[in-house]
Structure formats: structure tokens, C-alpha cells
Design a protein around this motif. Sequence first.
Motif, PDB file in Angstrom:
ATOM      1  N   THR A  21     -21.268  13.257 -24.131  1.00  0.00           N
ATOM      2  CA  THR A  21     -20.337  13.295 -25.070  1.00  0.00           C
ATOM      3  C   THR A  21     -18.967  13.377 -24.500  1.00  0.00           C
ATOM      4  OG1 THR A  21     -20.617  15.732 -24.529  1.00  0.00           O
ATOM      5  CG2 THR A  21     -22.214  15.039 -26.201  1.00  0.00           C
ATOM      6  N   THR A  22     -18.058  13.391 -25.914  1.00  0.00           N
ATOM      7  CA  THR A  22     -16.514  13.427 -25.532  1.00  0.00           C
ATOM      8  C   THR A  22     -16.073  14.361 -24.780  1.00  0.00           C
ATOM      9  OG1 THR A  22     -16.227  12.190 -27.794  1.00  0.00           O
ATOM     10  CG2 THR A  22     -14.558  13.136 -26.968  1.00  0.00           C
ATOM     11  N   LEU A  71     -19.137  18.781 -33.917  1.00  0.00           N
ATOM     12  CA  LEU A  71     -18.128  19.885 -33.169  1.00  0.00           C
ATOM     13  C   LEU A  71     -18.765  20.232 -32.046  1.00  0.00           C
ATOM     14  CD1 LEU A  71     -16.237  22.525 -34.981  1.00  0.00           C
ATOM     15  CD2 LEU A  71     -17.386  22.976 -32.887  1.00  0.00           C
ATOM     16  N   GLU A  72     -17.848  20.031 -30.995  1.00  0.00           N
ATOM     17  CA  GLU A  72     -18.027  20.695 -29.604  1.00  0.00           C
ATOM     18  C   GLU A  72     -16.880  21.728 -29.314  1.00  0.00           C
ATOM     19  OE1 GLU A  72     -18.646  17.436 -27.154  1.00  0.00           O
ATOM     20  OE2 GLU A  72     -20.929  17.515 -27.093  1.00  0.00           O
ATOM     21  N   ILE A 132      -9.870  27.400 -24.291  1.00  0.00           N
ATOM     22  CA  ILE A 132     -10.881  27.065 -25.242  1.00  0.00           C
ATOM     23  C   ILE A 132     -10.269  25.745 -25.922  1.00  0.00           C
ATOM     24  CG2 ILE A 132     -11.693  27.612 -27.798  1.00  0.00           C
ATOM     25  CD1 ILE A 132     -12.145  29.920 -25.806  1.00  0.00           C
ATOM     26  N   ARG A 133     -11.473  24.645 -25.805  1.00  0.00           N
ATOM     27  CA  ARG A 133     -11.207  23.482 -26.013  1.00  0.00           C
ATOM     28  C   ARG A 133     -12.193  23.159 -27.274  1.00  0.00           C
ATOM     29  NH1 ARG A 133      -8.836  19.561 -22.981  1.00  0.00           N
ATOM     30  NH2 ARG A 133     -10.480  18.076 -23.193  1.00  0.00           N
ATOM     31  N   ASP A 140     -14.990  13.672 -32.673  1.00  0.00           N
ATOM     32  CA  ASP A 140     -14.312  12.808 -31.393  1.00  0.00           C
ATOM     33  C   ASP A 140     -12.719  13.234 -31.463  1.00  0.00           C
ATOM     34  OD1 ASP A 140     -16.474  11.731 -30.418  1.00  0.00           O
ATOM     35  OD2 ASP A 140     -16.776  10.244 -32.094  1.00  0.00           O
ATOM     36  N   LYS A 141     -12.153  14.214 -32.022  1.00  0.00           N
ATOM     37  CA  LYS A 141     -10.820  14.344 -31.979  1.00  0.00           C
ATOM     38  C   LYS A 141     -10.413  15.752 -31.395  1.00  0.00           C
ATOM     39  CE  LYS A 141      -9.545  11.597 -36.041  1.00  0.00           C
ATOM     40  NZ  LYS A 141     -10.895  10.714 -36.184  1.00  0.00           N
ATOM     41  N   LEU A 142      -9.804  15.768 -30.411  1.00  0.00           N
ATOM     42  CA  LEU A 142      -9.416  17.033 -29.589  1.00  0.00           C
ATOM     43  C   LEU A 142      -8.502  17.825 -30.708  1.00  0.00           C
ATOM     44  CD1 LEU A 142      -9.446  18.727 -27.334  1.00  0.00           C
ATOM     45  CD2 LEU A 142      -7.521  17.758 -26.172  1.00  0.00           C
ATOM     46  N   ILE A 143      -9.044  18.791 -31.363  1.00  0.00           N
ATOM     47  CA  ILE A 143      -8.294  19.644 -32.089  1.00  0.00           C
ATOM     48  C   ILE A 143      -7.582  20.938 -31.771  1.00  0.00           C
ATOM     49  CG2 ILE A 143      -9.450  18.614 -34.157  1.00  0.00           C
ATOM     50  CD1 ILE A 143     -10.820  20.990 -34.517  1.00  0.00           C
TER      51      ILE A 143
END
Length: 218
Positions: A2-3, A154-155, A163-164, A169-172
Motif C-alpha cells: 500500500t501507499t 484510508l490508512e 501520525i500520518r 492515495d493522498k497524504l493528508i
Amino acid sequence: MTTVLLALSLIGLAAEGPAISLFDGKTLAGWVAEGVVDDVRDGVKHPVWVVEDGLLVCHGKGFGFLRYKDREFADFTFHVEFRMAPGCNSGLGVRTRAFDPEDSRGTRPSFYSYELQLMDDAGKPPTTHSTGSLYRYVAPRQNAAKPAGEWNTLEVTCDGPRIRVTLNDKLIQDVDQSRIDAIKDKPLRGNVCLQNHGGTIAFRALEVRELKAEPAKP
């Protein structure tokens, strides 16, 4: 891969072993409903949390949580896929604890630890109350939610104080809680949970991968 797990490998972290599945697609084994757990429709009591067609579904009446009670996690990646109905308001709790309605403020994830907000707000500007926020504390970099009726992935990775969050697929989110006074004392271990706060939402592919540090290179 996964991303988020790919990103972890690039910064010197790795997943430990296979994914731990939290949902078997048939039952609520391992989970406990807290707060409002039933809804009365046409004089008949129905559970808020059910399994339908292999999905874990919340029918969104009242306020409460479905907590994975069988295990606590410290450093991990929590993977969730979700599909909201119009008007939905939900969330994910991480590093949380049992919810006590008599101490709602002290035991709900958004105060005790973290709630990642999930709501039908695709296309709206990101705020501390929008999808992907660390609710009331940190706004996401962007609102990456898809419209109601579409599946989202969501991951969230909790690695010590870091906390990430990746949504579709977008790092928010990429936050070090130790650097933010309002959240620096949040717990570094606890349960994960799902929130009921109004509106129907379906979940699938709920799994956790615990993390371990890669051996240092000579």
C-alpha cells in the motif's frame, strides 16, 4: 504494498508480519458496541451496527462507537475502506479506550486520543472538522474524500508521536504530536474504533499492521 507501507519502507520502518484482519465479513467478533447501540423503527428494536452483504454497516442513529476490544495497538498502520450515504457523519478512533456515556467528554476518542473525521463533505475546504482531520485539533492538507456512494480508502499510521494519514492515495496528515501543545500528551497505545454519529456508512477491509524498526545498517 500500500501507499503508506511503501512510504514507511522509504523512511526506515517496516510492517511486522501479515495484516491482522479485524473483520471476518460475517460477524462482529472481536468488537463491542458502546453508547447508543439500538434504534427503534416501527416499534421494533434494531442494532445500529450490523453485518450486511459482507460489509460492516452502521445505520447511524444516536451517538456511540464500535470498538475493537480484543487487542490494543501502539505503533501500527490501520487500513479501512468506507462508503458513506448522503449526510453521513462518522469517524475512526485510534489509540483510544472504552467509551463511557457517563464520561462522554473524557472517554470519546476526539478528546481522549484521536478521532479521524469521516463525513459527507467532498469538495469542501479542509478544516479541523472535515474528513481526514484529527478532529478539533489538526486540519488535513486537503479534503480528499470522494462523494457519498463511492468507496474511499484510508490508512492511518501511528509511529510513536508521529501520525500520518493517507486518504485515497493522498497524504493528508503528517503530524508529530510532541510538537503541538494541544495534543502532546495524547496516549501512544490503545484500541481502534468506528463512530456512529448520524447517517449510514459501510466499512470493509479493516486491518492492522504493527510496525517495527528496521535493523540499523552497519
